[in-house]
Design a protein around this motif. Structure first.
Motif, PDB file in Angstrom:
ATOM      1  N   TYR A   1     -32.718  19.101  -9.833  1.00  0.00           N
ATOM      2  CA  TYR A   1     -31.320  18.710 -10.053  1.00  0.00           C
ATOM      3  C   TYR A   1     -30.960  17.431  -9.292  1.00  0.00           C
ATOM      4  CZ  TYR A   1     -26.248  18.966 -10.430  1.00  0.00           C
ATOM      5  OH  TYR A   1     -24.928  18.687 -10.672  1.00  0.00           O
ATOM      6  N   ALA A   2     -31.391  17.304  -8.046  1.00  0.00           N
ATOM      7  CA  ALA A   2     -31.077  16.101  -7.265  1.00  0.00           C
ATOM      8  C   ALA A   2     -31.689  14.856  -7.916  1.00  0.00           C
ATOM      9  CB  ALA A   2     -31.568  16.241  -5.819  1.00  0.00           C
ATOM     10  N   GLU A   3     -32.925  14.983  -8.416  1.00  0.00           N
ATOM     11  CA  GLU A   3     -33.551  13.849  -9.107  1.00  0.00           C
ATOM     12  C   GLU A   3     -32.787  13.521 -10.390  1.00  0.00           C
ATOM     13  OE1 GLU A   3     -35.925  11.728  -8.178  1.00  0.00           O
ATOM     14  OE2 GLU A   3     -36.109  12.777  -6.277  1.00  0.00           O
ATOM     15  N   TYR A   4     -32.342  14.549 -11.092  1.00  0.00           N
ATOM     16  CA  TYR A   4     -31.546  14.334 -12.308  1.00  0.00           C
ATOM     17  C   TYR A   4     -30.289  13.524 -11.976  1.00  0.00           C
ATOM     18  CZ  TYR A   4     -28.138  15.209 -15.958  1.00  0.00           C
ATOM     19  OH  TYR A   4     -27.172  15.038 -16.907  1.00  0.00           O
ATOM     20  N   LEU A   5     -29.549  13.959 -10.959  1.00  0.00           N
ATOM     21  CA  LEU A   5     -28.335  13.250 -10.582  1.00  0.00           C
ATOM     22  C   LEU A   5     -28.636  11.800 -10.182  1.00  0.00           C
ATOM     23  CD1 LEU A   5     -26.333  15.838  -8.457  1.00  0.00           C
ATOM     24  CD2 LEU A   5     -25.800  15.013 -10.764  1.00  0.00           C
TER      25      LEU A   5
ATOM     26  N   LEU B   1     -37.783  11.013 -15.841  1.00  0.00           N
ATOM     27  CA  LEU B   1     -37.121  10.615 -14.600  1.00  0.00           C
ATOM     28  C   LEU B   1     -36.710  11.804 -13.729  1.00  0.00           C
ATOM     29  CD1 LEU B   1     -35.041   7.585 -15.858  1.00  0.00           C
ATOM     30  CD2 LEU B   1     -37.047   7.544 -14.380  1.00  0.00           C
ATOM     31  N   ALA B   2     -36.269  12.893 -14.351  1.00  0.00           N
ATOM     32  CA  ALA B   2     -35.845  14.063 -13.571  1.00  0.00           C
ATOM     33  C   ALA B   2     -36.970  15.073 -13.383  1.00  0.00           C
ATOM     34  CB  ALA B   2     -34.642  14.731 -14.241  1.00  0.00           C
ATOM     35  N   GLY B   3     -38.175  14.733 -13.781  1.00  0.00           N
ATOM     36  CA  GLY B   3     -39.302  15.654 -13.620  1.00  0.00           C
ATOM     37  C   GLY B   3     -40.014  15.904 -14.936  1.00  0.00           C
TER      38      GLY B   3
ATOM     39  N   PHE C   1     -37.203  16.155 -20.323  1.00  0.00           N
ATOM     40  CA  PHE C   1     -36.422  15.029 -20.842  1.00  0.00           C
ATOM     41  C   PHE C   1     -34.947  15.355 -20.649  1.00  0.00           C
ATOM     42  CE2 PHE C   1     -34.142  12.930 -24.342  1.00  0.00           C
ATOM     43  CZ  PHE C   1     -34.526  11.620 -24.125  1.00  0.00           C
ATOM     44  N   SER C   2     -34.178  14.382 -20.163  1.00  0.00           N
ATOM     45  CA  SER C   2     -32.771  14.656 -19.865  1.00  0.00           C
ATOM     46  C   SER C   2     -31.901  13.436 -20.157  1.00  0.00           C
ATOM     47  CB  SER C   2     -32.617  15.048 -18.399  1.00  0.00           C
ATOM     48  OG  SER C   2     -32.816  13.913 -17.568  1.00  0.00           O
ATOM     49  N   ALA C   3     -30.608  13.622 -19.934  1.00  0.00           N
ATOM     50  CA  ALA C   3     -29.660  12.522 -20.102  1.00  0.00           C
ATOM     51  C   ALA C   3     -29.975  11.368 -19.152  1.00  0.00           C
ATOM     52  CB  ALA C   3     -28.242  13.025 -19.889  1.00  0.00           C
ATOM     53  N   ALA C   4     -30.647  11.621 -18.044  1.00  0.00           N
ATOM     54  CA  ALA C   4     -31.051  10.540 -17.136  1.00  0.00           C
ATOM     55  C   ALA C   4     -31.971   9.561 -17.861  1.00  0.00           C
ATOM     56  CB  ALA C   4     -31.739  11.113 -15.898  1.00  0.00           C
TER      57      ALA C   4
END
Length: 190
Positions: free
Chosen positions: A72-76, A132-134, A137-140
């Motif tokens: 979560y911290a990487e996502y943010l 990017l968040a691990g 795949f995410s909004a990041a």
């Protein structure tokens, strides 16, 4: 996210916000992107705010990591890196590149160093993680990919490392949009 939407295009005049965009209620500065959500009776500008709104209100949280996720911290970090670090570095570098004066000037050197530093951090992360968040795949990734793929049309962008090549895909254009009649050019479609 498979959410129905209506896309309205506004042609810049020539590079600044057109009156059609400025005239939208809640958007007197002419910011793009701009969201009108009639389901909830709101308007929003700012990319990250729009992405969070869509993910939360219409996407059932898809593309966002939950607070209890170990990444979560990487996502943010990476979700906000796109607009908080990467895009400002690109824009500053672009305008400094257009400014009169020596490329040896302190302001131009600062802009180039900020851009190189932002790209290096991004490149290093993509060398260590699938996304990017691990592993997910995410909004990041969406936010960052948009900034990177858009920037390659507005100014010089190098991509020497394999991770950046994966992110960018095709070779950067030979000329920027600014060199070929701005946004009125069809070079970006190629």
């Amino acid at each position: 996210l498979e959410i129905p939407y209506k896309l309205v295009k506004h042609t810049r005049a020539p590079a600044l916000a057109p009156e059609s965009l400025k005239s939208l209620p809640g958007n007197s500065t002419g910011k793009a992107p701009f969201l009108e959500d009639s389901d909830h009776g709101i308007t929003l500008n700012e990319s990250a705010a729009i992405a969070e709104w869509i993910i939360t209100k219409h996407g059932s949280g898809r593309l966002a990591l939950k607070p209890d996720d170990p990444n979560y911290a990487e996502y943010l970090r990476w979700f906000h890196f796109a607009n908080g670090t990467l895009q400002p570095a690109f824009v500053t570098s672009m305008f400094m590149g257009m400014a009169e004066g020596s490329s040896e000037g302190m302001a131009k050197q600062f802009a180039q160093a900020r851009t190189a530093g932002a790209l290096q951090v991004l490149d290093e992360r993509l060398g260590k993680a699938k996304w990017l968040a691990g592993e997910q795949f995410s909004a990041a990734d969406v936010m960052t990919l948009y900034v990177v793929t858009t920037q390659r049309w507005f100014g010089p962008m190098e991509k020497g490392d394999p991770e950046m090549k994966l992110l960018l895909g095709a070779e950067p254009p030979k000329q920027s949009l600014l060199e070929v009649d701005g946004v009125n050019s069809d070079i970006w479609k190629k």
